[in-house]
Design a protein around this motif. Structure first.
Motif, PDB file in Angstrom:
ATOM      1  N   UNK A  21       3.902  -1.845  11.317  1.00 24.57           N
ATOM      2  CA  UNK A  21       4.123  -2.020  12.961  1.00 24.57           C
ATOM      3  C   UNK A  21       3.368  -0.829  13.590  1.00 24.57           C
ATOM      4  N   UNK A  22       3.848   0.292  12.875  1.00 26.85           N
ATOM      5  CA  UNK A  22       3.461   1.773  13.745  1.00 26.85           C
ATOM      6  C   UNK A  22       1.730   1.880  13.842  1.00 26.85           C
ATOM      7  N   UNK A  23       1.010   1.623  12.770  1.00 28.44           N
ATOM      8  CA  UNK A  23      -0.344   1.635  12.793  1.00 28.44           C
ATOM      9  C   UNK A  23      -0.727   0.613  13.354  1.00 28.44           C
ATOM     10  N   UNK A  24      -0.580  -0.592  13.796  1.00 25.55           N
ATOM     11  CA  UNK A  24      -0.922  -1.614  14.429  1.00 25.55           C
ATOM     12  C   UNK A  24      -0.915  -1.359  15.897  1.00 25.55           C
ATOM     13  N   UNK A  25       0.469  -0.665  16.273  1.00 25.08           N
ATOM     14  CA  UNK A  25       0.793  -0.198  17.658  1.00 25.08           C
ATOM     15  C   UNK A  25      -0.229   0.886  18.034  1.00 25.08           C
ATOM     16  N   UNK A  26      -0.351   1.757  17.246  1.00 23.22           N
ATOM     17  CA  UNK A  26      -1.614   2.696  17.443  1.00 23.22           C
ATOM     18  C   UNK A  26      -2.826   2.532  17.686  1.00 23.22           C
ATOM     19  N   UNK A  27      -3.206   1.507  16.974  1.00 21.53           N
ATOM     20  CA  UNK A  27      -4.746   0.975  16.960  1.00 21.53           C
ATOM     21  C   UNK A  27      -4.824   0.236  18.374  1.00 21.53           C
ATOM     22  N   UNK A  28      -3.768  -0.306  18.591  1.00 20.79           N
ATOM     23  CA  UNK A  28      -3.906  -1.097  20.023  1.00 20.79           C
ATOM     24  C   UNK A  28      -4.009  -0.201  21.292  1.00 20.79           C
ATOM     25  N   UNK A  29      -3.022   1.016  21.190  1.00 23.61           N
ATOM     26  CA  UNK A  29      -3.098   1.880  22.049  1.00 23.61           C
ATOM     27  C   UNK A  29      -4.693   2.453  22.392  1.00 23.61           C
ATOM     28  N   UNK A  30      -5.397   2.886  20.983  1.00 20.51           N
ATOM     29  CA  UNK A  30      -6.491   3.359  20.796  1.00 20.51           C
ATOM     30  C   UNK A  30      -7.424   2.663  21.690  1.00 20.51           C
ATOM     31  N   UNK A  31      -7.321   1.391  21.423  1.00 18.66           N
ATOM     32  CA  UNK A  31      -8.234   0.356  21.931  1.00 18.66           C
ATOM     33  C   UNK A  31      -8.004   0.191  23.484  1.00 18.66           C
ATOM     34  N   UNK A  32      -6.618   0.345  24.068  1.00 18.81           N
ATOM     35  CA  UNK A  32      -6.643   0.460  25.372  1.00 18.81           C
ATOM     36  C   UNK A  32      -7.235   1.746  26.019  1.00 18.81           C
ATOM     37  N   UNK A  33      -7.094   2.853  25.349  1.00 10.27           N
ATOM     38  CA  UNK A  33      -7.685   3.894  25.884  1.00 10.27           C
ATOM     39  C   UNK A  33      -9.252   3.874  25.769  1.00 10.27           C
ATOM     40  N   UNK A  34      -9.762   3.295  24.983  1.00 11.00           N
ATOM     41  CA  UNK A  34     -11.163   3.148  24.994  1.00 11.00           C
ATOM     42  C   UNK A  34     -11.652   2.045  26.109  1.00 11.00           C
ATOM     43  N   UNK A  35     -10.977   1.085  26.420  1.00  4.64           N
ATOM     44  CA  UNK A  35     -11.394   0.231  27.240  1.00  4.64           C
ATOM     45  C   UNK A  35     -11.136   1.083  28.635  1.00  4.64           C
ATOM     46  N   UNK A  36     -10.007   1.550  28.969  1.00  5.29           N
ATOM     47  CA  UNK A  36     -10.031   2.431  30.195  1.00  5.29           C
ATOM     48  C   UNK A  36     -11.008   3.423  30.270  1.00  5.29           C
ATOM     49  N   UNK A  37     -11.410   4.206  29.404  1.00  7.18           N
ATOM     50  CA  UNK A  37     -12.551   5.190  29.400  1.00  7.18           C
ATOM     51  C   UNK A  37     -13.808   4.433  29.948  1.00  7.18           C
ATOM     52  N   UNK A  38     -14.130   3.189  29.522  1.00  5.19           N
ATOM     53  CA  UNK A  38     -15.356   2.505  29.530  1.00  5.19           C
ATOM     54  C   UNK A  38     -15.236   2.064  31.014  1.00  5.19           C
ATOM     55  N   UNK A  39     -14.187   1.378  31.399  1.00  7.34           N
ATOM     56  CA  UNK A  39     -14.148   1.119  33.110  1.00  7.34           C
ATOM     57  C   UNK A  39     -14.127   2.264  33.998  1.00  7.34           C
ATOM     58  N   UNK A  40     -13.792   3.366  33.574  1.00  7.23           N
ATOM     59  CA  UNK A  40     -13.837   4.496  34.265  1.00  7.23           C
ATOM     60  C   UNK A  40     -15.348   5.130  34.226  1.00  7.23           C
ATOM     61  N   UNK A  41     -15.962   5.079  33.248  1.00  4.68           N
ATOM     62  CA  UNK A  41     -17.408   5.431  33.221  1.00  4.68           C
ATOM     63  C   UNK A  41     -18.251   4.258  34.063  1.00  4.68           C
TER      64      UNK A  41
END
Length: 84
Positions: A21-41
């Motif tokens: 569960x922790x690894x999947x949660x961590x991956x989802x957090x990384x995906x969310x950070x990537x989406x936020x960085x993309x939108x900001x750019x």
């Protein structure tokens, strides 16, 4: 042919067993950070494009020459007033 609910559940259980569960949660957090960085750019690019378009429409006016004294001139005037 679409997957049934049981196939989806089995795949989900296998993913949790493999990654935890922790690894999947961590991956989802990384995906969310990537989406936020993309939108900001993307928003920064849109702002820069809007500013460039505005500058083309209304170029900056020439700055009139201002009579500014250098530090040496100001210091000498102060010294003359004190001496005089």
């Amino acid at each position: 042919m679409s997957p049934s609910i049981w196939q989806i559940i089995i795949v989900g259980v296998l993913l949790v067993l493999l990654f935890g569960r922790g690894k999947i949660s961590e991956m989802m957090g990384d995906v969310a950070k990537g989406i936020k960085a993309f939108k900001k750019g993307m928003s920064e690019d849109e702002i820069a494009a809007a500013e460039a378009e505005e500058e083309k429409k209304d170029p900056p006016k020439a700055i009139e020459h201002q009579n500014t004294a250098t530090a040496e001139t100001r210091d000498s005037k102060v010294a003359q007033k004190k001496a005089g």
